[in-house]
Scaffold this motif. Structure first.
Motif, short mmCIF file in Angstrom:
data_model
loop_
_atom_site.label_atom_id
_atom_site.label_comp_id
_atom_site.label_asym_id
_atom_site.label_seq_id
_atom_site.Cartn_x
_atom_site.Cartn_y
_atom_site.Cartn_z
N MET A 1 0.85 -1.19 0.00
CA MET A 1 0.00 0.00 0.00
C MET A 1 0.89 1.25 0.00
SD MET A 1 -3.05 1.04 2.66
CE MET A 1 -4.21 -0.14 1.95
N ASN A 2 0.76 2.07 -1.04
CA ASN A 2 1.58 3.27 -1.18
C ASN A 2 0.85 4.45 -0.54
OD1 ASN A 2 3.01 5.54 -2.02
ND2 ASN A 2 3.57 4.63 -3.96
N ILE A 3 1.11 4.68 0.73
CA ILE A 3 0.37 5.70 1.47
C ILE A 3 0.65 7.10 0.93
CG2 ILE A 3 2.12 5.97 3.27
CD1 ILE A 3 -1.71 5.98 3.78
N LEU A 142 -2.16 6.45 10.64
CA LEU A 142 -2.14 6.21 9.20
C LEU A 142 -0.75 6.50 8.65
CD1 LEU A 142 -5.52 7.81 8.06
CD2 LEU A 142 -5.05 5.44 8.71
N ALA A 143 -0.15 7.60 9.12
CA ALA A 143 1.16 8.01 8.61
C ALA A 143 2.02 8.55 9.74
CB ALA A 143 1.00 9.07 7.52
N ASN A 144 3.32 8.40 9.58
CA ASN A 144 4.30 8.84 10.57
C ASN A 144 5.18 9.90 9.92
OD1 ASN A 144 5.91 8.71 12.99
ND2 ASN A 144 7.40 7.50 11.84
N PRO A 154 11.02 0.12 10.24
CA PRO A 154 12.01 0.73 11.14
C PRO A 154 12.70 1.96 10.54
CG PRO A 154 12.22 -1.65 11.15
CD PRO A 154 11.27 -1.31 10.03
N ASN A 155 12.80 2.99 11.34
CA ASN A 155 13.56 4.19 11.01
C ASN A 155 14.14 4.73 12.32
OD1 ASN A 155 10.64 4.80 11.54
ND2 ASN A 155 11.44 6.90 11.64
N GLU A 156 15.18 5.49 12.23
CA GLU A 156 15.83 6.02 13.43
C GLU A 156 14.99 7.12 14.06
OE1 GLU A 156 18.59 5.05 15.06
OE2 GLU A 156 18.61 3.34 13.70
N PRO A 157 14.70 7.03 15.35
CA PRO A 157 13.93 8.10 16.01
C PRO A 157 14.76 9.37 16.15
CG PRO A 157 14.71 6.53 17.65
CD PRO A 157 15.08 5.96 16.30
N GLY A 173 3.03 4.20 6.64
CA GLY A 173 4.15 4.74 5.90
C GLY A 173 4.79 5.91 6.61
N ASN A 174 5.98 6.27 6.16
CA ASN A 174 6.76 7.37 6.70
C ASN A 174 6.77 8.55 5.73
OD1 ASN A 174 7.99 7.11 9.30
ND2 ASN A 174 9.24 5.44 8.51
N PHE A 175 6.61 9.75 6.25
CA PHE A 175 6.81 10.98 5.48
C PHE A 175 7.84 11.81 6.24
CE2 PHE A 175 2.58 9.62 4.40
CZ PHE A 175 2.35 10.04 3.10
N GLU A 176 8.91 12.17 5.57
CA GLU A 176 9.94 12.98 6.24
C GLU A 176 10.09 14.31 5.51
OE1 GLU A 176 13.42 11.25 7.84
OE2 GLU A 176 12.64 9.20 7.72
#
Length: 202
Positions: A1-3, A142-144, A154-157, A173-176
Motif C-alpha cells: 500500500m503506497n500511502i 495512518l502516517a508517521n 524501522p527508522n531512526e527516532p 508509511g513514513n513521510f519525512e
C-alpha cells in the motif's frame, strides 16, 4: 500500500507554508481529513493497519484517539479490529476523558492518530488511560512524520519524538519533511506567511 500516493491522489499532500501545532513551520502538510472523507478508502486503510498490528502479535482490547484529528482513524481501526473505541479531547487546553467514557483496570489500549508527528497528543491520551488504570500497549497512525521510530517500518527516532521507545508504533508509511523553527524559517525569510490548516487552527 503506497500511502504517499494515496495522500497525493486525495489532494491531502499539501505544499505551501504551514504553521504546525508544535509552532514549527514546514513546506508540506498532510491533511488526513481529505483521505478520510472517503469511507471506503478509510476502511481499507484501517483494515491494513489492523492487519499490521495483528501480525505483530500485539493484543489489545480497545482503541483511544485524541480529538479531533485522530477520531476517524481510531474509530475505523476499532471497527476493523472489532474493538471498543473512545476518544479524549481538550477542555481549556487540557486533554480530558469525557462523555461518559471509562477505562477498566488492566484494559489494553492502542492509541491511534491520523498522523504522528512528535506524538505529543497521543502521549497525552496515553497518560490519561494509564492514570485511570488502563494499559497502553502501543500506538498507531495512518502516517508517521519520521520523528518516531516505527515497529513495522524501522527508522531512526529523532530527539523530538515524545513517544516511549519501549512501546510499538505502527503506521502505513513514513513521510519525512524539513521542519523549521519560526525564527529561522527560510519560507518566512522569502516573505511568505505561514497558515495553520490543522484541527487547532481554521
Amino acid at each position: 500500500m503506497n500511502i504517499e500516493q494515496i495522500y497525493r491522489d486525495a489532494g491531502a499532500y499539501l505544499q505551501g507554508h504551514f504553521l504546525l501545532s508544535s509552532g514549527k513551520h514546514s513546506q508540506f502538510y498532510l491533511q488526513s481529513a481529505k483521505v478520510l472523507e472517503d469511507p471506503i478508502l478509510a476502511g481499507k486503510l484501517a483494515d491494513e493497519l489492523a492487519n499490521i498490528i495483528a501480525t505483530s502479535g500485539v493484543e489489545f482490547d480497545s482503541v483511544c484517539s485524541p480529538a479531533l484529528g485522530g477520531i476517524l482513524a481510531g474509530y475505523e481501526l476499532a471497527r476493523a479490529a472489532k474493538k471498543r473505541f473512545i476518544f479524549t479531547e481538550r477542555v481549556e487546553k487540557v486533554m480530558s476523558l469525557r462523555r461518559g467514557f471509562s477505562v477498566k483496570k488492566g484494559e489494553r489500549f492502542i492509541v491511534c492518530e491520523d498522523i504522528i508527528t512528535t506524538g505529543g497528543s497521543a502521549l497525552e491520551s496515553a497518560k490519561i488511560i494509564e492514570e485511570l488504570g488502563g494499559v497502553v500497549v502501543g500506538f498507531a497512525a495512518l502516517a508517521n512524520r519520521g520523528f518516531c521510530s516505527l515497529t513495522n517500518l524501522p527508522n531512526e527516532p529523532k530527539a523530538e519524538c515524545k513517544l516511549p521507545l519501549d512501546k510499538p508504533l505502527f503506521a502505513l508509511g513514513n513521510f519525512e519533511f524539513e521542519i523549521y523553527d519560526a525564527d529561522s524559517c527560510p519560507l518566512c525569510k522569502d516573505g511568505s506567511q505561514a497558515i495553520k490548516p490543522g484541527s487547532r487552527g481554521n
